[in-house]
Design an enzyme around this catalytic site. Structure first.
Site, PDB file in Angstrom:
ATOM      1  N   GLY A   9       0.838  -1.204   0.000  1.00 11.09           N
ATOM      2  CA  GLY A   9       0.000   0.000   0.000  1.00 11.09           C
ATOM      3  C   GLY A   9       0.871   1.252   0.000  1.00 11.09           C
ATOM      4  N   GLY A  12      -0.451   4.741  -1.273  1.00 13.89           N
ATOM      5  CA  GLY A  12      -1.623   5.366  -0.665  1.00 13.89           C
ATOM      6  C   GLY A  12      -1.241   6.450   0.332  1.00 13.89           C
ATOM      7  N   GLN A  13      -2.258   7.023   0.947  1.00 13.79           N
ATOM      8  CA  GLN A  13      -2.013   8.082   1.940  1.00 13.79           C
ATOM      9  C   GLN A  13      -1.043   7.600   3.028  1.00 13.79           C
ATOM     10  OE1 GLN A  13      -5.060  10.700   4.364  1.00 13.79           O
ATOM     11  NE2 GLN A  13      -4.977   8.727   5.362  1.00 13.79           N
ATOM     12  N   ALA A  84      -1.914  -2.296   2.632  1.00 15.12           N
ATOM     13  CA  ALA A  84      -2.768  -2.397   1.443  1.00 15.12           C
ATOM     14  C   ALA A  84      -4.062  -3.123   1.771  1.00 15.12           C
ATOM     15  CB  ALA A  84      -2.030  -3.165   0.349  1.00 15.12           C
ATOM     16  N   SER A  87     -10.006  -0.376   0.888  1.00 15.73           N
ATOM     17  CA  SER A  87     -10.285   0.297   2.160  1.00 15.73           C
ATOM     18  C   SER A  87     -11.504   1.199   2.122  1.00 15.73           C
ATOM     19  CB  SER A  87      -9.063   1.120   2.574  1.00 15.73           C
ATOM     20  OG  SER A  87      -8.853   2.138   1.631  1.00 15.73           O
ATOM     21  N   SER A 128      -9.014  -1.672  11.688  1.00 17.95           N
ATOM     22  CA  SER A 128      -9.894  -0.515  11.524  1.00 17.95           C
ATOM     23  C   SER A 128     -10.961  -0.464  12.611  1.00 17.95           C
ATOM     24  CB  SER A 128     -10.579  -0.625  10.158  1.00 17.95           C
ATOM     25  OG  SER A 128     -11.725   0.172  10.107  1.00 17.95           O
ATOM     26  N   GLU A 130     -13.834  -0.032  11.980  1.00 21.44           N
ATOM     27  CA  GLU A 130     -14.977  -0.752  11.399  1.00 21.44           C
ATOM     28  C   GLU A 130     -15.085  -2.168  11.972  1.00 21.44           C
ATOM     29  OE1 GLU A 130     -17.362   0.066   8.848  1.00 21.44           O
ATOM     30  OE2 GLU A 130     -16.783   2.063   9.489  1.00 21.44           O
ATOM     31  N   TYR A 152     -16.055  -5.121   4.678  1.00 19.41           N
ATOM     32  CA  TYR A 152     -14.732  -4.550   4.946  1.00 19.41           C
ATOM     33  C   TYR A 152     -14.339  -4.790   6.412  1.00 19.41           C
ATOM     34  CZ  TYR A 152     -11.320  -0.963   6.031  1.00 19.41           C
ATOM     35  OH  TYR A 152     -10.208  -0.308   6.488  1.00 19.41           O
ATOM     36  N   LYS A 156     -11.290  -7.130   8.025  1.00 16.14           N
ATOM     37  CA  LYS A 156     -10.262  -6.610   8.939  1.00 16.14           C
ATOM     38  C   LYS A 156     -10.209  -7.433  10.231  1.00 16.14           C
ATOM     39  CE  LYS A 156      -8.305  -3.266   6.699  1.00 16.14           C
ATOM     40  NZ  LYS A 156      -6.858  -3.205   6.469  1.00 16.14           N
TER      41      LYS A 156
HETATM   42  P1  GDR Z   1     -15.279   5.566   6.455  1.00 21.07           P
HETATM   43  O1  GDR Z   1     -14.872   6.909   5.654  1.00 21.07           O
HETATM   44  O2  GDR Z   1     -16.328   4.794   5.747  1.00 21.07           O
HETATM   45  O3  GDR Z   1     -15.573   5.964   7.866  1.00 21.07           O
HETATM   46  O4  GDR Z   1     -13.945   4.686   6.395  1.00 21.07           O
HETATM   47  P2  GDR Z   1     -15.658   7.847   4.640  1.00 21.07           P
HETATM   48  O5  GDR Z   1     -14.885   9.116   4.613  1.00 21.07           O
HETATM   49  O6  GDR Z   1     -15.902   7.183   3.340  1.00 21.07           O
HETATM   50  O7  GDR Z   1     -17.096   8.071   5.341  1.00 21.07           O
HETATM   51  C1  GDR Z   1     -17.242   8.790   6.541  1.00 21.07           C
HETATM   52  C2  GDR Z   1     -18.702   9.047   6.830  1.00 21.07           C
HETATM   53  O8  GDR Z   1     -19.194  10.047   5.956  1.00 21.07           O
HETATM   54  C3  GDR Z   1     -20.510   9.686   5.539  1.00 21.07           C
HETATM   55  N1  GDR Z   1     -20.828  10.346   4.262  1.00 21.07           N
HETATM   56  C4  GDR Z   1     -20.164  10.170   3.109  1.00 21.07           C
HETATM   57  N2  GDR Z   1     -19.075   9.404   2.835  1.00 21.07           N
HETATM   58  C5  GDR Z   1     -18.575   9.458   1.569  1.00 21.07           C
HETATM   59  N3  GDR Z   1     -17.479   8.744   1.281  1.00 21.07           N
HETATM   60  N4  GDR Z   1     -19.169  10.241   0.581  1.00 21.07           N
HETATM   61  C6  GDR Z   1     -20.277  10.996   0.824  1.00 21.07           C
HETATM   62  O9  GDR Z   1     -20.782  11.697  -0.054  1.00 21.07           O
HETATM   63  C7  GDR Z   1     -20.796  10.970   2.153  1.00 21.07           C
HETATM   64  N5  GDR Z   1     -21.813  11.602   2.777  1.00 21.07           N
HETATM   65  C8  GDR Z   1     -21.823  11.212   4.041  1.00 21.07           C
HETATM   66  C9  GDR Z   1     -20.459   8.185   5.432  1.00 21.07           C
HETATM   67  O10 GDR Z   1     -21.755   7.631   5.453  1.00 21.07           O
HETATM   68  C10 GDR Z   1     -19.635   7.851   6.668  1.00 21.07           C
HETATM   69  O11 GDR Z   1     -20.477   7.803   7.781  1.00 21.07           O
HETATM   70  C11 GDR Z   1     -12.657   5.211   6.593  1.00 21.07           C
HETATM   71  C12 GDR Z   1     -11.706   4.414   5.683  1.00 21.07           C
HETATM   72  O12 GDR Z   1     -10.430   4.999   5.731  1.00 21.07           O
HETATM   73  C13 GDR Z   1     -11.602   2.984   6.132  1.00 21.07           C
HETATM   74  O13 GDR Z   1     -10.630   2.307   5.337  1.00 21.07           O
HETATM   75  C14 GDR Z   1     -11.157   2.985   7.591  1.00 21.07           C
HETATM   76  O14 GDR Z   1     -11.006   1.668   8.066  1.00 21.07           O
HETATM   77  C15 GDR Z   1     -12.171   3.747   8.424  1.00 21.07           C
HETATM   78  O15 GDR Z   1     -12.273   5.087   7.933  1.00 21.07           O
HETATM   79  C16 GDR Z   1     -11.764   3.813   9.897  1.00 21.07           C
END
Ligand code: GDR
Length: 338
Positions: A9, A12-13, A84, A87, A128, A130, A152, A156
């Site tokens: 990975g 990635g970030q 990696a 995610s 995670s 999660e 996911y 994990k």
């Molecule tokens: P997450 O991150 O699923 O928590 O996983 P993400 O930024 O995708 O979502 C965070 C929250 O925002 C809400 N949400 C939206 N999310 C996205 N992507 N796009 C949208 O338009 C939107 N609107 C609202 C989501 O419902 C969610 O609640 C991240 C990843 O890095 C994982 O790999 C890691 O394991 C966990 O964080 C900890």
């Protein structure tokens, strides 16, 4: 002799920040990248541009155990950081068979190959929040039972148990970080923080009219990615291998994040927000908040940036992408990720 690290990975970030940290500490840094990344270094390796001539890249696919064996035999790493994974939580609702298989198998293949060909190599695995899913208590710590609610999260948990098993059965120095959300300018556009920040900047520059989001009330425990990468290194240098929750310990809603990001640009988020029900997730976890006390006391780890500092840095970083002379490869428009 420089310690030798292998990162999966890498592009990635987290991988790119970790590579920088390890180079600073005098490591010889090796990383696994996909063939498609090598063929499109401008876009796919953009996080690594500043260090490309200092790192060793190996093309391999993590679902091909033979290619992993070859790399491990060749470089004989002292430390392996397995970052990696597929995610993006949302995709795991759509493509569960391959995401579960890939995430679990890659961890297993790496551990098995190391056991055979580099048994004294230390191993780090990124777990995670999660994994806690519908957690039975809040905040969660290392003793909170796992109750994942996404494929996911399940993948994990399986990886975490494999790591624990190798530690207990084979005496491996193997540890897992249970990482809560961590953000930075290098976050992918599919994640909500980067989507918000890039949309806000585009709106400010008149390139976009509104931002479509899903559940604004969803809350997350957001931290700063470089701090979380530092925690990985600290885990690998503790006296004994163990698992640690890495979190900020506070939660904020998506709406709070968006309001703060827009406010940094003197914009009122509520004027530009559009709710799209298609972007809601089928199962939204109860609020997850981590308790990082163990990492703070055992590893002397502590976060360096507040919620507002992280947002400010992301907004300022995004504005810089629009400065004259910047490569357009840095700019991708956010898709309709959820
Ligand atoms: P997450 O991150 O699923 O928590 O996983 P993400 O930024 O995708 O979502 C965070 C929250 O925002 C809400 N949400 C939206 N999310 C996205 N992507 N796009 C949208 O338009 C939107 N609107 C609202 C989501 O419902 C969610 O609640 C991240 C990843 O890095 C994982 O790999 C890691 O394991 C966990 O964080 C900890």
């Amino acid at each position: 002799m420089h310690p030798r690290a292998l990162i999966t990975g890498l592009a990635g970030q987290d991988g790119s920040y970790l590579a920088e940290l390890l180079l600073d500490k005098g490591y010889e840094v090796h990383g696994i990248v996909r063939r498609t990344s090598i063929e499109d270094t401008e876009h796919k390796l953009k996080n690594l541009h500043a260090i490309l001539d200092k790192i060793h890249m190996h093309v391999a696919s993590l679902d091909n155990v033979l290619s992993l064996v070859r790399i491990i035999r060749n470089i004989s790493p002292d430390e392996c950081y397995h970052l990696a994974a597929s995610s993006f939580v949302s995709y795991s609702f759509e493509d569960e068979i391959s995401i579960l298989g890939n995430n679990v198998n890659s961890t297993h293949y790496l551990l098995a190959a190391l056991r055979e060909f580099a048994p004294s190599c230390k191993f780090y695995f990124s777990g995670s929040s999660e994994m806690f899913g519908n957690a039975i208590n809040s905040p969660q710590d290392e003793n909170t039972p796992f109750n994942p609610r996404s494929i996911y999260g399940i993948s994990k948990v399986a990886g975490f148990q494999l790591v624990k098993n190798y530690r207990q059965q084979y005496g491996f120095f193997a540890c897992s970080g249970i990482l809560y959300n961590h953000e930075s300018q290098r976050r992918g556009y599919e994640f909500v923080t980067r989507k918000i920040v890039s949309s806000a900047v585009r709106i400010k520059f008149g390139l976009q009219e509104a931002v479509e989001l899903g559940n604004l009330e969803a809350r997350r425990d957001w931290g700063y990615a470089p701090d979380y990468v530092n925690a990985m290194w600290l885990m690998m240098h503790a006296d004994s291998p163990d698992d640690y929750v890495i979190a900020s310990g506070e939660t904020h809603s998506v709406k709070e994040f968006a309001e703060a990001a827009f406010a940094h640009l003197d914009l009122d988020f509520n004027k530009y927000a559009k709710i799209n029900l298609d972007l809601f997730r089928p199962t939204e976890n109860i609020v997850l908040r981590g308790n990082p006390s163990k990492a703070m006391s055992m590893l002397k780890w502590k976060p360096t940036k507040s919620f507002d500092d992280i947002i400010k840095e992301m907004v300022e970083g995004e504005i810089k992408l629009y400065e004259p002379g910047r490569k357009t490869s840095d700019l991708l428009t956010p898709g309709d990720s959820k």
